[in-house]
Write an enzyme that holds these catalytic residues in place. Structure first.
Site, PDB file in Angstrom:
ATOM      1  CB  ALA A  65      -0.918  -0.008   1.218  1.00 15.26           C
ATOM      2  N   GLY A 109      -0.001  -5.087   0.855  1.00 14.63           N
ATOM      3  CA  GLY A 109      -1.261  -5.011   0.135  1.00 14.63           C
ATOM      4  C   GLY A 109      -1.196  -5.665  -1.231  1.00 14.63           C
ATOM      5  CD  GLU A 112      -3.100  -7.454   3.046  1.00 15.81           C
ATOM      6  OE1 GLU A 112      -3.807  -7.647   4.050  1.00 15.81           O
ATOM      7  OE2 GLU A 112      -2.576  -6.352   2.779  1.00 15.81           O
ATOM      8  CD  GLU A 132       1.126  -5.893   5.631  1.00 17.43           C
ATOM      9  OE1 GLU A 132       0.383  -5.932   4.640  1.00 17.43           O
ATOM     10  OE2 GLU A 132       1.825  -6.872   6.008  1.00 17.43           O
TER      11      GLU A 132
END
Length: 258
Positions: A65, A109, A112, A132
């Protein structure tokens, strides 16, 4: 429709959706996630699309992200905005098969997002990770849940607690990745896989996806009952009659999606 952060092409019933933020290693920001949810939803509704391929660049599928966008946000902002929630849910509602084609970095992300797809095909340069914890946060788009279901508790804990990267070969061994190819051949091989799916009955492909996904959402007994009922239901289709007739007549089936 023109997109700022994506390149979308449709050919031979395959929608190729390419993440396109090269200066940020395809980091997932609000614009990209919003456009991606819209593009995949549109492909799901397009009669000229039977399979979706989601990919990035040779260097990065998506490196996570966008930290620059998130760094200054407060709890109340991300909570009220439900950061990434609506987009991930929209992607999860896509009924057509989605293949993730992953080269290079597939982190946070990005990992994911790849796991939101129906299966992952990787180039040999792919690196998967959920780092993360290095940012003082936890995965927020399914990382702790989907990765654990795919690779087991021990591998998932290792990756989430240490932030280490997993190479493509290990990812294939532990079930995160379906197949690995030399990165230079990745897109050719993925498109070949997509065409294999295109050749099948579209209605049956949707049923297969529903059945496999149900395995992660319910008990074994309920999943078996759902599968059996869908098996029975497909006997109402023309494609079942054609598929079995073709088998008995030793020819290729000509499915009509009916």
């Amino acid at each position: 429709m023109a997109y700022e952060t994506l390149i979308v092409e449709v050919e031979d019933y395959v929608a190729l959706v390419r993440l396109n933020r090269p200066d940020a290693l395809n980091a997932l920001n609000s614009r990209l996630m919003s456009e991606l949810a819209a593009a995949l939803t549109a492909a799901d509704r397009d009669d000229n699309v039977r399979v979706i391929v989601l990919t990035g660049s040779e260097k990065a599928f998506a490196a996570g992200a966008d930290v620059r966008e998130m760094a200054g946000k407060s709890f109340t902002e991300v909570f009220f905005d439900n950061l990434f929630g609506p987009e991930a849910e929209a992607i999860g509602r896509v009924r057509k098969p989605i293949i993730a084609a992953v080269s290079g970095y597939c982190l946070g992300g990005g990992c994911e997002l790849a796991m939101l797809c129906d299966f992952i095909v990787a180039g040999d340069t792919a690196k998967f990770g959920q780092p993360e914890i290095n940012l003082g946060i936890v995965a927020g788009m399914g990382g702790t849940q989907r990765l654990t279901r795919l690779v087991g508790k021990s591998k998932s804990m290792d990756m989430h607690l240490t932030g280490r990267f997993m190479e493509a070969a290990e990812a294939e061994r532990c079930g995160l990745v379906s197949r690995v190819f030399p990165s230079k051949d990745l897109m050719t091989e993925v498109m070949r896989i997509a065409q294999k799916i295109v050749e099948k009955s579209a209605v049956t492909a949707l049923v297969v996806k529903e059945c496999v996904n149900r395995a992660q959402e319910t008990t074994l007994a309920e999943g078996l009952l759902f599968e059996r009922r869908m098996f029975h239901a497909l006997f109402a289709t023309d494609d079942q009659k054609e598929g079995m007739a073709a088998f008995l007549e030793k020819r290729q089936p000509q499915f009509r999606d009916k």
